[in-house]
Design a protein around this motif. Structure first.
Motif, PDB file in Angstrom:
ATOM      1  N   LYS A  21      33.177 -32.403 -14.079  1.00  0.00           N
ATOM      2  CA  LYS A  21      33.832 -33.633 -13.645  1.00  0.00           C
ATOM      3  C   LYS A  21      32.901 -34.813 -13.898  1.00  0.00           C
ATOM      4  O   LYS A  21      31.693 -34.709 -13.717  1.00  0.00           O
ATOM      5  CB  LYS A  21      34.151 -33.564 -12.145  1.00  0.00           C
ATOM      6  N   THR A  22      33.487 -35.924 -14.300  1.00  0.00           N
ATOM      7  CA  THR A  22      32.718 -37.144 -14.527  1.00  0.00           C
ATOM      8  C   THR A  22      33.643 -38.342 -14.394  1.00  0.00           C
ATOM      9  O   THR A  22      34.853 -38.223 -14.594  1.00  0.00           O
ATOM     10  CB  THR A  22      32.052 -37.146 -15.922  1.00  0.00           C
ATOM     11  N   GLU A  23      33.068 -39.473 -14.078  1.00  0.00           N
ATOM     12  CA  GLU A  23      33.825 -40.724 -14.087  1.00  0.00           C
ATOM     13  C   GLU A  23      33.600 -41.459 -15.404  1.00  0.00           C
ATOM     14  O   GLU A  23      34.087 -42.556 -15.595  1.00  0.00           O
ATOM     15  CB  GLU A  23      33.391 -41.591 -12.903  1.00  0.00           C
ATOM     16  N   GLU A  24      32.856 -40.838 -16.315  1.00  0.00           N
ATOM     17  CA  GLU A  24      32.452 -41.479 -17.573  1.00  0.00           C
ATOM     18  C   GLU A  24      32.997 -40.763 -18.808  1.00  0.00           C
ATOM     19  O   GLU A  24      32.386 -40.830 -19.877  1.00  0.00           O
ATOM     20  CB  GLU A  24      30.918 -41.504 -17.644  1.00  0.00           C
ATOM     21  N   LYS A  79      17.964 -31.590 -19.245  1.00  0.00           N
ATOM     22  CA  LYS A  79      17.919 -32.751 -18.343  1.00  0.00           C
ATOM     23  C   LYS A  79      19.302 -33.387 -18.208  1.00  0.00           C
ATOM     24  O   LYS A  79      19.751 -33.672 -17.104  1.00  0.00           O
ATOM     25  CB  LYS A  79      16.906 -33.772 -18.870  1.00  0.00           C
ATOM     26  N   LEU A  80      19.974 -33.598 -19.333  1.00  0.00           N
ATOM     27  CA  LEU A  80      21.308 -34.195 -19.287  1.00  0.00           C
ATOM     28  C   LEU A  80      22.303 -33.247 -18.606  1.00  0.00           C
ATOM     29  O   LEU A  80      23.149 -33.691 -17.826  1.00  0.00           O
ATOM     30  CB  LEU A  80      21.786 -34.564 -20.689  1.00  0.00           C
ATOM     31  N   LEU A  81      22.184 -31.954 -18.862  1.00  0.00           N
ATOM     32  CA  LEU A  81      23.055 -30.982 -18.198  1.00  0.00           C
ATOM     33  C   LEU A  81      22.895 -31.070 -16.687  1.00  0.00           C
ATOM     34  O   LEU A  81      23.885 -31.125 -15.949  1.00  0.00           O
ATOM     35  CB  LEU A  81      22.733 -29.561 -18.673  1.00  0.00           C
ATOM     36  N   LYS A  82      21.668 -31.124 -16.224  1.00  0.00           N
ATOM     37  CA  LYS A  82      21.417 -31.218 -14.782  1.00  0.00           C
ATOM     38  C   LYS A  82      22.036 -32.494 -14.202  1.00  0.00           C
ATOM     39  O   LYS A  82      22.652 -32.463 -13.139  1.00  0.00           O
ATOM     40  CB  LYS A  82      19.917 -31.159 -14.507  1.00  0.00           C
ATOM     41  N   GLU A 100      24.968 -32.682 -11.352  1.00  0.00           N
ATOM     42  CA  GLU A 100      24.779 -33.420 -10.105  1.00  0.00           C
ATOM     43  C   GLU A 100      25.910 -34.426  -9.890  1.00  0.00           C
ATOM     44  O   GLU A 100      26.413 -34.577  -8.777  1.00  0.00           O
ATOM     45  CB  GLU A 100      23.414 -34.108 -10.095  1.00  0.00           C
ATOM     46  N   ASP A 101      26.336 -35.094 -10.944  1.00  0.00           N
ATOM     47  CA  ASP A 101      27.450 -36.033 -10.856  1.00  0.00           C
ATOM     48  C   ASP A 101      28.743 -35.284 -10.522  1.00  0.00           C
ATOM     49  O   ASP A 101      29.520 -35.697  -9.654  1.00  0.00           O
ATOM     50  CB  ASP A 101      27.591 -36.798 -12.176  1.00  0.00           C
ATOM     51  N   SER A 102      28.969 -34.177 -11.195  1.00  0.00           N
ATOM     52  CA  SER A 102      30.161 -33.372 -10.953  1.00  0.00           C
ATOM     53  C   SER A 102      30.155 -32.832  -9.521  1.00  0.00           C
ATOM     54  O   SER A 102      31.194 -32.772  -8.865  1.00  0.00           O
ATOM     55  CB  SER A 102      30.226 -32.227 -11.966  1.00  0.00           C
TER      56      SER A 102
END
Length: 108
Positions: A46-49, A84-87, A91-93
């Protein structure tokens, strides 16, 4: 490059996250779905971006017609994303899935 094992480790390190199958694939849940393997090598988060991610890095981020009705869902090609980007995505999701700050990492 990230793997399903990397997803599992990062997701389960978040407070209160559990793993169980969803549509026959490994999935991780906070209050609601946090992430799920869509198909081998592809993760749903999930993301808002979504539009910005897919617009700037379409080699990593995309969605299918199945996801049109769910604008918070984006697919991630694990072979093309760094840890790093996966983490950060997880965290956002996690936040969008109703995860709570605090608690002990890995507690289920």
């Amino acid at each position: 490059m990230a793997t399903e094992a990397d997803v599992r480790k990062a997701a389960l390190a978040l407070p209160g996250v559990s793993e169980r199958p969803s549509w026959g694939q490994p999935a991780w849940f906070a209050k609601t779905l946090l992430a799920r393997i869509w198909e081998p090598g592809v993760l749903t988060v999930k993301t808002e971006e979504r539009e910005a991610l897919a617009g700037t890095e379409p080699e990593i981020f995309f969605w299918t017609p199945h996801h049109e009705r769910s604008p918070q869902l984006v697919l991630v090609r694990l072979e093309r994303i760094n840890g790093k980007l996966l983490k950060e995505l997880l965290e956002d999701s996690y936040r969008l899935a109703g995860g709570k700050a605090g608690g002990k990492p890995g507690s289920h």
